[in-house]
Design a protein around this motif. Structure first.
Motif, mmCIF file in Angstrom:
data_model
loop_
_atom_site.group_PDB
_atom_site.id
_atom_site.type_symbol
_atom_site.label_atom_id
_atom_site.label_comp_id
_atom_site.label_asym_id
_atom_site.label_seq_id
_atom_site.Cartn_x
_atom_site.Cartn_y
_atom_site.Cartn_z
ATOM 1 N N PRO A 400 48.091 26.131 66.100
ATOM 2 C CA PRO A 400 48.648 25.953 64.758
ATOM 3 C C PRO A 400 48.249 24.608 64.166
ATOM 4 O O PRO A 400 48.077 23.631 64.901
ATOM 5 N N ASN A 401 48.093 24.564 62.838
ATOM 6 C CA ASN A 401 47.692 23.319 62.177
ATOM 7 C C ASN A 401 48.875 22.510 61.673
ATOM 8 O O ASN A 401 48.739 21.320 61.418
ATOM 9 N N THR A 402 49.996 23.171 61.471
ATOM 10 C CA THR A 402 51.159 22.472 60.912
ATOM 11 C C THR A 402 52.409 22.878 61.697
ATOM 12 O O THR A 402 52.401 23.923 62.370
ATOM 13 N N PRO A 403 53.479 22.097 61.587
ATOM 14 C CA PRO A 403 54.725 22.496 62.248
ATOM 15 C C PRO A 403 55.210 23.861 61.753
ATOM 16 O O PRO A 403 55.734 24.649 62.531
ATOM 17 N N ALA A 404 55.015 24.151 60.459
ATOM 18 C CA ALA A 404 55.470 25.443 59.924
ATOM 19 C C ALA A 404 54.699 26.589 60.582
ATOM 20 O O ALA A 404 55.268 27.627 60.938
ATOM 21 N N GLN A 405 53.392 26.379 60.750
ATOM 22 C CA GLN A 405 52.585 27.414 61.424
ATOM 23 C C GLN A 405 53.048 27.597 62.863
ATOM 24 O O GLN A 405 53.131 28.717 63.375
ATOM 25 N N SER A 406 53.354 26.487 63.495
ATOM 26 C CA SER A 406 53.774 26.552 64.891
ATOM 27 C C SER A 406 55.092 27.333 65.036
ATOM 28 O O SER A 406 55.253 28.150 65.953
#
Ligand code: 16G
Ligand code: MG
Length: 550
Positions: A400-406
């Motif tokens: 994931p590239n961002t915390p939201a993606q994670s």
């Protein structure tokens, strides 16, 4: 064993003779009829299960003894293939041939033919796991099954009284044990741990759900719900109703998912228990179907059926895939049948590809396998979500590239554990719905307002020969009797928002008519009039003239 143990098979088969004048058929849901005439069938299914396992090099196959939502005196049996899926369609005919062999000699001949036809290496082991629901006829039928398993020399494991989806889970867990694709611990406890663990992760940090009322249909779902409730604790408070699993005549009587869906009404036993706005759901007799509902502020019954469940969960998955940054690689698709409410198809088609297939779990399941994530639900509340092997791998390796993606990625991974991917599962589906409602902070009314159901009506017509009815286009059009479809088309055109189709039932000796229209009175009239056409064209039984709406 390199040859059939013929004398052993003969001795056992003689103890389970086929009753004369009964024709059995392995249909959409296996064999299903009165429990009192199934002894020989169960014995023979035991032998067939052993042969199927040998054919698959000793991989474990499953046998489930249940008649689902049918009345208590019925029973039935179906086979489960090693990945936890339903029996491969080409073997259904062997089951039917075996069940109908009139004598022990004829039975032995069919066994021999199956071995030759499917090139079975008899030196392979046979391994079978079996379970049953709570029906009173279950114990004796299981002992007939056990005779069949002994006769063919199978290694067996008795899963006891359990739900259909748990039996499917066990089959897959046993066959994937110790491999990279391990489906979980191969025990009922393993199932509860897997589902409850995933559920707790998915709702961590969210507002705890209000208690949910569960109508267990007085069936085996009551036992399983009680056990999973202990694992879930206050992460999902449950109020279990209709749990009388040992009361004679109670199973599926005036309760359960099928009662709710066909009658479009509340089980009477819940009438003075449900408070307006409170979420409730019904399982069916073997806990593989789920219906949600609630009473609105005026006390009116509002049903959230398989289509509404599909709308809720498919949209949630599509959003998560997008949030995880995977929408280019992971395509989500939805499978429905002609019974799906037209309004649900419209709502969902704006969000993801929707495909219509013939009625019956096997058709939906196979179609769902063509997507990276395939969601399927029948309007009657049977459904699940399949994640392809490559999708599972992608979810576990994607960076994931961002915390939201994670976060979204984590949710998707946990959903792959929460969802029973072998078959529709009332408990797993209920937990899935509860996760989505919790994430979206939806009440039943908010969920219900995703779209408004078109009024619809189902009618049964008793005809001389239902096999005279042949369909095409995923059962949406009749090709025979000749000319009938044109008449239906002409009629449908006269109704605003009208849609109607006719198909022979796969489980009852009737023809079913479905109709929907923009307003209730029109849906009723269309169903009634199409039913009349069917009756007139097909030499209907005088008693079968459609007057009763079911
Ligand atoms: C069986 C099917 C179900 C289907 C129903 C239709 C399985 C496990 N179950 O219960 O999917 O909706 O039949 O019944 O395949 P019908 O043919 O009588 O309308
Ligand atoms: Mg069922």
């Amino acid at each position: 064993m390199s040859q059939l143990p013929s004398s052993q098979l003969r001795a056992y088969a003689d103890a389970h003779p086929k009753p004369p004048n009964i024709e059995y058929q392995y249909g959409t849901a296996g064999f299903r009829t009165l429990g009192s005439v199934l002894d020989s069938v169960l014995f023979r299914v035991g032998v067939l299960a052993g042969l199927r396992s040998k054919r698959l090099e000793g991989r474990t196959v499953g046998v489930m003894v249940t008649a689902s939502h049918n009345p208590e005196q019925d029973n039935g049996v179906k086979l489960v293939d090693p990945r936890g899926e339903m029996l491969e369609a080409s073997w259904e005919q062997y089951a039917t041939f075996l069940a109908n062999a009139p004598t022990t000699d004829a039975f032995l001949d069919v066994v021999d033919a199956v071995v030759k036809n499917t090139k079975i290496d008899l030196s392979r082991p046979a391994r079978v796991v079996y379970g049953r629901d709570t029906r009173p006829s279950g114990a004796e039928l299981v002992s007939a099954l056990e005779d069949g398993l002994k006769a063919i020399g199978a290694e067996t494991r008795n899963a006891g009284i359990t739900t259909t989806p748990i039996l499917h889970y066990l089959v897959r867990a046993i066959n994937t044990k110790g491999t990279a694709e391990s489906y979980g611990e191969d025990s009922e406890e393993g199932y509860y741990l897997k589902l409850s663990g995933a559920f707790k992760k998915l709702i961590a940090g969210k507002t705890k759900p209000e208690p949910i009322v569960i109508d267990c249909a007085n069936g085996v779902g009551a036992l399983a719900a009680e056990k999973i409730s202990q694992h879930l604790g206050d992460s999902l408070p449950m109020i279990l109703e209709n749990t009388a699993t040992t009361t004679k005549g109670a199973l599926n009587y005036q309760c359960g998912a099928d009662f709710v869906k066909t009658g479009q009404k509340l089980p009477p036993s819940l009438a003075d228990k449900l408070k307006p706005g409170q979420r409730a759901c019904s399982f069916d007799g073997d806990a593989d179907r789920l219906m949600y509902y609630y009473l609105d502020e005026r006390g009116h019954f509002q049903m959230l059926d398989g289509d509404k469940i599909a709308a809720l969960v498919a949209s949630f998955i599509v959003d998560l895939v997008r949030l995880a940054g995977l929408e280019k690689e992971v395509k989500v698709g939805l499978i429905q049948t002609a019974y799906a409410n037209g309004a649900s198809t419209k709502y969902l088609s704006d969000r993801l590809p929707v495909k219509c297939v013939s009625t019956g779990v096997k058709h939906l399941h196979h179609a769902a396998e063509h997507y990276q994530i395939g969601v399927y639900f029948e309007a009657n509340g049977h459904g699940t979500i399949l994640f392809s092997r490559e999708t599972l791998e992608k979810l576990s390796t994607h960076e994931p590239n961002t915390p939201a993606q994670s976060t979204a990625l984590n949710h998707l991974v946990n959903l792959t554990h929460l969802i029973n991917q072998t078959v529709g599962d009332a408990i797993s589906d209920m937990l899935l719905v509860e996760v989505v409602l919790t994430h979206k902070s939806y009440s039943g009314a908010e969920w219900n307002s995703l779209y408004t159901d078109l009024p619809n009506r189902l009618v049964k017509v008793v005809v001389a020969d239902r096999n005279a009815f042949k369909t095409e286009d995923a059962e949406r059009r009749l090709v025979s009797p000749a000319g009938l479809q044109q008449k239906i088309d002409e009629l449908v055109r006269k109704f605003e928002g009208g849609r109607s189709f006719v198909r022979p039932s796969g489980t009852e000796d009737v023809v079913r008519v479905y109709a929907e229209a923009a307003i209730r009175a029109q849906a009723d009239e269309l169903a009634y009039r199409v039913g009349g056409l069917v009756y007139d064209e097909a030499g209907g039984d005088p008693k079968g003239r459609p007057k009763e709406f079911v």
